[in-house]
Scaffold this active site. Structure first.
Site, PDB file in Angstrom:
ATOM      1  N   LEU A 186       0.814  -1.221   0.000  1.00 24.06           N
ATOM      2  CA  LEU A 186       0.000   0.000   0.000  1.00 24.06           C
ATOM      3  C   LEU A 186       0.845   1.267   0.000  1.00 24.06           C
ATOM      4  O   LEU A 186       0.329   2.365  -0.194  1.00 24.06           O
ATOM      5  CB  LEU A 186      -0.957   0.005   1.200  1.00 24.06           C
ATOM      6  CG  LEU A 186      -2.153  -0.959   1.109  1.00 24.06           C
ATOM      7  CD1 LEU A 186      -3.003  -0.871   2.363  1.00 24.06           C
ATOM      8  CD2 LEU A 186      -3.003  -0.680  -0.126  1.00 24.06           C
ATOM      9  N   ASN A 243       7.176  -3.005   3.731  1.00 25.29           N
ATOM     10  CA  ASN A 243       8.304  -2.275   3.129  1.00 25.29           C
ATOM     11  C   ASN A 243       7.925  -0.845   2.745  1.00 25.29           C
ATOM     12  O   ASN A 243       7.970  -0.434   1.602  1.00 25.29           O
ATOM     13  CB  ASN A 243       8.905  -3.040   1.936  1.00 25.29           C
ATOM     14  CG  ASN A 243       7.925  -3.294   0.802  1.00 25.29           C
ATOM     15  OD1 ASN A 243       6.721  -3.271   0.987  1.00 25.29           O
ATOM     16  ND2 ASN A 243       8.447  -3.542  -0.383  1.00 25.29           N
ATOM     17  N   ASP A 248       0.253  -9.625  -4.987  1.00 25.19           N
ATOM     18  CA  ASP A 248       1.526  -8.916  -4.808  1.00 25.19           C
ATOM     19  C   ASP A 248       1.402  -7.523  -5.448  1.00 25.19           C
ATOM     20  O   ASP A 248       2.337  -7.041  -6.091  1.00 25.19           O
ATOM     21  CB  ASP A 248       2.715  -9.697  -5.380  1.00 25.19           C
ATOM     22  CG  ASP A 248       4.057  -9.167  -4.855  1.00 25.19           C
ATOM     23  OD1 ASP A 248       4.060  -8.257  -4.007  1.00 25.19           O
ATOM     24  OD2 ASP A 248       5.102  -9.664  -5.315  1.00 25.19           O
ATOM     25  N   HIS A 275       3.602   1.392  -8.681  1.00 22.69           N
ATOM     26  CA  HIS A 275       4.734   2.313  -8.820  1.00 22.69           C
ATOM     27  C   HIS A 275       4.302   3.532  -9.619  1.00 22.69           C
ATOM     28  O   HIS A 275       3.353   3.460 -10.412  1.00 22.69           O
ATOM     29  CB  HIS A 275       5.901   1.630  -9.531  1.00 22.69           C
ATOM     30  CG  HIS A 275       6.590   0.598  -8.689  1.00 22.69           C
ATOM     31  ND1 HIS A 275       7.323   0.915  -7.567  1.00 22.69           N
ATOM     32  CD2 HIS A 275       6.650  -0.749  -8.799  1.00 22.69           C
ATOM     33  CE1 HIS A 275       7.810  -0.185  -7.021  1.00 22.69           C
ATOM     34  NE2 HIS A 275       7.413  -1.218  -7.739  1.00 22.69           N
TER      35      HIS A 275
HETATM   36  O1  DOR Z   1       8.031  -7.057  -7.708  1.00 24.77           O
HETATM   37  C1  DOR Z   1       8.064  -6.826  -6.513  1.00 24.77           C
HETATM   38  N1  DOR Z   1       7.682  -5.632  -6.022  1.00 24.77           N
HETATM   39  N2  DOR Z   1       8.516  -7.779  -5.699  1.00 24.77           N
HETATM   40  C2  DOR Z   1       8.739  -7.541  -4.400  1.00 24.77           C
HETATM   41  O2  DOR Z   1       9.153  -8.445  -3.726  1.00 24.77           O
HETATM   42  C3  DOR Z   1       8.528  -6.201  -3.825  1.00 24.77           C
HETATM   43  C4  DOR Z   1       7.537  -5.451  -4.601  1.00 24.77           C
HETATM   44  C5  DOR Z   1       7.534  -3.974  -4.273  1.00 24.77           C
HETATM   45  O3  DOR Z   1       7.509  -3.631  -3.085  1.00 24.77           O
HETATM   46  O4  DOR Z   1       7.524  -3.163  -5.207  1.00 24.77           O
HETATM   47 ZN    ZN Z   2       8.196 -10.406  -2.382  1.00 26.89          ZN
HETATM   48 ZN    ZN Z   3       5.364  -8.311  -2.271  1.00 23.24          ZN
END
Ligand code: DOR
Ligand code: ZN
Ligand code: ZN
Length: 421
Positions: free
Chosen positions: A60, A91, A302, A306
């Site tokens: 998020l 993260n 996942d 971005h």
């Molecule tokens: O493609 C990914 N994006 N893999 C990850 O493990 C982290 C994630 C991200 O936080 O952008």
């Molecule tokens: Zn990951």
């Molecule tokens: Zn992830």
């Protein structure tokens, strides 16, 4: 506080049946034929009524990276994607490695008040892989799992301790499996297409070694473990074999791993860049088989939104990740149910029931007395994915223009309509 859903086809654990659902005070009070009530009614004729979708792996970005996504935009995207409940990875900046950040996310969830949001706490402070974060305090504040997702915990002894503590607090460790030394800056799968494009490859072994390590730890310690975003045929095999020995391992995969192959990187479109990378046909086939036979318990997005500037750069420099929360249901329905791999009930097991069970969350099925988290979809609706229409700030998808079936038309959380077309 009542709501009546009329004339829909309900998707139950083992069958589909036409029935009405009456909701009272956030709970399903009645499932049956010809239910009547003096309240707001949702006409679901011609539609399917599903248990609310649950995504246990979402990014998020708030706090810290609100240019990519924030809790409000991510929640809007989630309910538009049919998700009533999501779990968010730590993260962020600051990393969610303490009770204060867990509380912050929960407070923002209450303010935004769309889908339910469960924070996942970091395994190590700052996701630095070195010092353990305070799992007990995070769990007490509401964290539902721990993970250093985005990074691997390279130190096996730290991972051992994390798994033991997590098990002591009755939560799970969600493992992002990547041997970072072996990855060595790779950005795509290592194989024919990495050679063809000149993009640096990353071996399946970089993922498999860590899957095997985390399973070895779980087996030795007799504690549960959950493997994130499985992308390799060999990883599926390792998990299948561990399950057959009775190891307490669960695992997830994502639509891009059962739909795409790395042929797509030859476009150099940075929206295909994701970690772990999309791999080859034999991986795609094995992931699909793993979903079918239950080796892979659940489908997650996942969701990794971005900003345009993070993706509009050369492939090597682009950010990893796919904005997936608004396309997951339609892609999964189109590529798994339409093709006969799963029944619709089977898909709901993997997109709602299994995540609820793995993380001990409310929901996952439609039943009297159960929570009224419900997703209504129009399965006959055929359309082209258009990232320009995403509510997420992240428009980064390799699926733009893909033709899919299955449109979310209504998302209900605790008996309240949070999204409706
Ligand atoms: O493609 C990914 N994006 N893999 C990850 O493990 C982290 C994630 C991200 O936080 O952008
Ligand atoms: Zn990951
Ligand atoms: Zn992830």
């Amino acid at each position: 506080m009542k709501l009546l859903i009329k004339n829909g086809t309900l998707v139950l654990a083992d069958c589909e049946k036409k029935a009405d659902i009456l909701i009272e005070n956030g709970k399903i009070s009645k499932i049956g034929k010809d239910v009547t009530a003096d309240c707001k009614t949702v006409d679901a004729s011609g539609k399917h009524v599903l248990p609310g979708l649950i995504d246990m792996h979402v990014h998020l970005r708030e706090p810290g990276f609100e240019g990519k996504e924030d809790i409000e935009s991510g929640s809007k995207a989630a309910v538009a994607g049919g998700f009533t409940q999501i779990c968010c990875m730590p993260n962020t900046d600051p990393v969610c490695d303490n009770a204060v950040v867990v509380n912050y996310i929960k407070n923002r969830q209450r303010e935004v008040n769309l889908c339910k949001i469960n924070p996942i706490g970091a395994i190590t402070k700052g996701e630095n892989g070195a010092a353990m974060s305070d799992i007990g305090k995070m769990k007490k504040a509401g964290a539902v799992a721990i993970s250093d997702d985005g990074k691997s915990v390279m130190d096996s002894n730290i991972m051992r301790l994390a798994m033991e503590y997590a098990s002591g607090f009755d939560i799970k460790c969600l493992c992002h499996c990547e041997d970072i030394n072996l990855v060595d800056g790779g950005v795509v799968n290592e194989g024919y297409n990495s050679t063809l494009t000149g993009l640096k490859g990353s071996l399946r072994a970089a993922e498999d070694i860590m899957i095997a390590r985390d399973i070895a730890l779980a087996e030795s310690l007799n504690v549960p473990v959950h493997i994130c975003h499985v992308s390799t045929y060999s990883g599926v095999e390792i998990i299948r074999s561990a399950k057959s020995r009775g190891v307490k391992v669960t695992a997830e995969t994502c639509p891009h791993y059962f739909i795409l192959t790395d042929d797509i990187i030859t476009t150099f479109d940075t929206n295909t860049k994701v970690n772990p990378p999309v791999r080859e046909q034999k991986d795609r086939a094995a992931i699909t088989e793993g979903i079918k036979d239950g080796t892979l318990d659940c489908i997650v997005t996942d969701h990794a939104p971005h900003a345009l500037k993070d993706k509009q750069v050369e492939y090597n420099l682009a950010a990893f990740g796919i904005s997936g929360i608004e396309t997951s249901f339609a892609l999964s329905y189109t590529y798994l149910v339409k093709t006969g791999v799963l029944t619709l009930s089977g898909l709901m097991q993997r997109m709602s029931k299994a995540p609820a069970e793995i993380l001990n969350l409310d929901g996952g099925e439609l039943k009297e007395g159960g929570v009224a988290d419900i997703t209504i979809v129009d399965l006959n609706k055929k359309y082209k994915i258009d990232s320009g229409k995403f509510l997420s700030k992240g428009k980064n998808t390799p699926f733009n223009g893909f033709e899919v079936f299955g449109k979310v038309v209504c998302t209900i959380v605790d008996g309240e309509i949070k999204y409706e077309v």
